[in-house]
Design an enzyme around this catalytic site. Structure first.
Site, short mmCIF file in Angstrom:
data_model
loop_
_atom_site.label_atom_id
_atom_site.label_comp_id
_atom_site.label_asym_id
_atom_site.label_seq_id
_atom_site.Cartn_x
_atom_site.Cartn_y
_atom_site.Cartn_z
N GLU A 571 0.64 -1.00 -0.43
CA GLU A 571 -0.35 -0.04 -0.19
C GLU A 571 1.22 1.68 -0.14
OE1 GLU A 571 -3.20 -0.15 -0.52
OE2 GLU A 571 -3.17 -2.46 -0.06
N GLU A 631 -0.14 -3.05 -9.26
CA GLU A 631 -0.65 -3.23 -8.51
C GLU A 631 1.13 -4.61 -8.87
OE1 GLU A 631 -2.52 -3.44 -6.49
OE2 GLU A 631 -3.50 -1.89 -7.36
N ASP A 635 3.83 -4.57 -5.60
CA ASP A 635 3.97 -6.23 -5.20
C ASP A 635 5.46 -6.28 -5.12
OD1 ASP A 635 1.18 -7.47 -4.45
OD2 ASP A 635 1.68 -7.97 -6.68
ZN LIG Z 1 -2.56 -2.93 -4.80
#
Ligand SMILES: [Zn+2]
Length: 732
Positions: A571, A631, A635
């Protein structure tokens, strides 16, 4: 399809995809089948317990630990928070670490018939949370309905109890049939021209039913302290524009299924067979026209594409067939002078659709939009038919039992009332403290990395540090709870849903022109998810995700950091991914990068997109490296930061722990893998690869670890191993 009104995020990224009902919202409410992505790789047969790779792992671990600290304590995998039964010790961690960490779990865990996918973390936690919410709701209902009950029940508890029991009262729901939407259907059936089509559309929007497009508040991209109104493309019954426009066999077949589904729904709504048949064709035609002028998901990922400030005259010019004055008045937005339009071309394309639709086509489209929006709240034939489409899209064998759907509906409609009851019993103060400590440790790791990123120059580095320092985090539950000032009827579930939607929409739209409350939450406390909102520059971790196996006070530091630490790092990194990095510390869409640093950043992200484009989820179906870019960057950055934070927290520890033969670095990586043990039905995997900005779990693990040399070191992977990317990508 959604139980709540629109939410306001254009610039938020959540840890997993929560739902698909409102196409532009990256954080949205869920009606049930949410998107944990898939891992359905072949499972190996059962193998002898102690294989060569296990022995070699066991042999390496203590040696390394012992040399680091001198003192090694032996422990079991369970005691540090790992699952020994999930491991496939016959797999080579350097060839396929995901199989090594999760192979036995994948082999032995069935996907429940009422689920499209299953993960060891998200779904297991969610299952526990749902049972707890059910218990709360049943107790609330019992407290309310016992005759002569002297229990002083608070009004909030009473309200959720009544709402839930009205939903559970299947007999009454079935007995009233289409009655809850009969008035709306009659209005749709009376449409005779463009003017009446627009009038009924306006009325439906005010109820939170969204033919053609939708409206919501968004933070002003140039001044994140205030709300402006936003018009967005919409009006589709399938999850994405591509479903209407692709010509491959699976898409063509799905469209045929969809056509039949729309036809059967229209029959249920009361249309004669012949009219339902032509009506379904009209619906598909209108939606295909809308799909053609809709932006793709990749286009929608770039914030600059999504913010187009138009004044009222420009909106009217784009689609003059729509009576905008009446529309804004009905929605309480009469004073509006300018607004954001995510897709101006969509509204230009809407004009001929509105102007040319025959009365019969317009009627069918509106009737369909009403039915699809409400079907899950109506009698059994509607619920069953609605599930058939879901089944075609996800492969799910059975619908969820009614109590689960009613828990979700209550959470969607009265989330903060239910949330208060949930956190009072399910969120210990220690979890909040632990999450705060984790955020600090990870934020410190990011700050330290920023200091020596070679591709950054000093002025940009200073801006990035400023953004990091300003980043806020909200943990557990909101400081201020929302209230719900609408009546709940113990005998009218669909009416309650409509009341909740209208109330929520009104609350949302009333924000327009007002200052932004930066402490407001966009997820309910029991949600098993997390998000970063670039416009508020804050991260949110609901109580729902701070549970085992993500976080357990009994688990070791490497394991907690590998699991929930990864979530936190992920995040945090969103503030600096390809989308988040376009926003400054205050959340304004502002380019704070030196141009040449921006160019170097872009070339680093290209490496990531190319790597993930290479992963094949199903035969012939590759991941979309552009769609999943943010994303994947999160990650990769998240695992790196979590690893650094764990190392820092364990630095100087007098003793190291060897668990089941795995040293602490290895335990960290096993926790990463095991948080993502997952499997999905192929239909669902296909859907997710097309619409979900997150990669399927097995690629999240493989991709992130293959780019982290510390992983290869931890498992002594030789050069050329599959788990060591030939060309490692690294952004943050
Ligand atoms: Zn995310």
């Amino acid at each position: 399809m959604c139980d709540r009104g629109p939410l306001s995020i254009l610039a938020a990224a959540c840890y997993i995809l929560p739902g698909l009902m409102r196409s532009f919202l990256r954080v949205s409410c869920c009606f049930g089948w949410f998107g944990v992505l898939a891992a359905c790789g072949p499972s190996s047969g059962s193998q002898p317990a102690a294989s060569a790779s296990e022995q070699s792992a066991a042999a390496q671990a203590p040696a390394e630990s012992a040399s680091a600290a001198g003192n090694v304590i032996e422990a079991t995998l369970e005691s540090v928070g790992l699952d020994p039964l999930a491991l496939d010790r016959s797999a080579d961690p350097c060839s396929d670490f995901y199989q090594f960490a999760c192979g036995k779990w994948i082999e032995q865990t069935p996907i429940p018939p009422d689920e499209p996918a299953w993960t060891r973390s998200f779904n297991e936690i969610r299952k526990r949370n749902e049972i707890e919410l059910q218990r709360i709701l049943e107790a609330a209902h019992a407290g309310h309905s016992t005759p002569g009950d002297t229990l002083q029940q608070d009004p909030g508890s009473q309200k959720i109890g009544v709402f839930y029991s009205a939903c559970m009262d299947e007999g009454t729901v079935d007995a009233v049939g289409t009655k809850p939407i009969a008035g709306l259907l009659a209005k749709a059936a009376a449409v005779k021209d463009t003017k009446s089509l627009v009038a009924v559309t306006t009325e439906l929007h005010a109820l939170g039913i969204w033919p053609f497009f939708d409206v919501s508040p968004v933070q002003d991209p140039k001044d994140a302290t205030r709300w402006i109104a936003n018009l967005d493309q919409g009006g589709l019954g399938l999850p994405d524009r591509d479903y209407y426009l692709r010509d491959d066999e699976a898409s063509t077949k799905l469209r045929a299924t969809y056509l039949e589904h729309v036809q059967r729904m229209l029959v249920l709504a009361g249309l004669p067979e012949a009219r339902a048949k032509t009506g379904a064709l009209d619906v598909l035609k209108i939606e295909t026209e809308l799909a053609k002028v809709s932006k793709t998901r990749v286009e929608r990922r770039d914030p600059k594409n999504m913010f187009n400030r138009l004044d009222r005259a420009q909106v009217e010019h784009a689609a003059p067939a729509f009576a905008w004055d009446g529309y804004f008045k009905k929605l309480g937005l009469s004073q509006l002078k300018e607004l954001n339009v995510t897709a101006p071309k969509f509204f230009e394309g809407l004009q001929p659709v509105l102007a040319s639709a025959s009365p019969a086509a317009a009627q069918a489209y509106l009737e369909w939009q009403i039915v699809r929006s409400m079907a899950r709240q109506l009698s059994k034939p509607f619920v069953d038919e609605s599930f058939k489409l879901e089944q075609a899209l996800t492969g799910q064998a059975e619908n969820r039992p009614r109590w689960r759907r009613c828990v979700a509906a209550t959470d969607g409609s009265l989330g903060d009332l239910l949330g208060q009851a949930y956190v009072s019993k399910n969120f210990a103060g220690e979890s909040k403290k632990a999450a705060e400590d984790l955020v600090h440790a990870i934020s410190a790791a990011f700050g330290s990395d920023l200091g020596h990123l070679a591709w950054m120059d000093e002025p940009t580095r200073a801006k990035a540090s400023e953004k990091l320092a300003a980043m806020a985090y909200l943990i557990g539950y909101p400081e201020k709870w929302k209230t719900y000032d609408f009546e709940v009827d113990p005998k009218a579930h669909a009416k309650n849903i409509l009341a909740a939607r209208a109330f929520d929409l009104h609350r949302e739209l009333a924000k327009v022109g007002k200052p932004v409350d930066r402490e407001e939450w966009q997820m309910t406390p029991s949600t098993v998810n997390a998000y970063y909102d670039a416009q508020r520059n804050h991260m949110v971790f609901p109580a729902g995700i701070l549970q085992p196996p993500f976080y357990d006070v009994k688990s070791s530091i490497p394991v907690n950091l590998g699991a929930v630490g990864l979530v936190v790092g992920h995040e945090l990194t969103h503030g600096f991914d390809d989308e988040g990095s376009q926003y400054d510390a205050k959340g304004n869409l502002e380019n704070w990068w030196a141009p040449e640093v921006g160019t170097r950043f872009k070339s680093k992200t290209t490496c990531v997109a190319e790597q993930y484009n290479g992963y094949e989820a199903l035969p012939g179906l590759h991941l979309n490296g552009e769609l999943t870019l943010g994303e994947n960057i999160a990650d990769m950055g998240g695992v790196k930061l979590a690893f650094e934070a764990y190392r820092e927290l364990r630095k100087g520890a007098a003793e190291k722990v060897s668990a089941g033969g795995f040293n602490e670095d290895q335990q960290f990586f096993l926790a990463v893998g095991q948080a993502w043990c997952a499997k999905a039905r192929p239909e669902y995997e296909r859907l997710m690869v097309q619409v979900n900005p997150h990669s399927p779990p097995r690629f999240r693990v493989r991709g992130a670890l293959a780019n982290l040399p510390e992983f290869a070191t931890a498992f002594s992977c030789p050069a050329g191993s599959a788990m060591l990317a030939k060309k490692t990508c690294s952004v943050w």
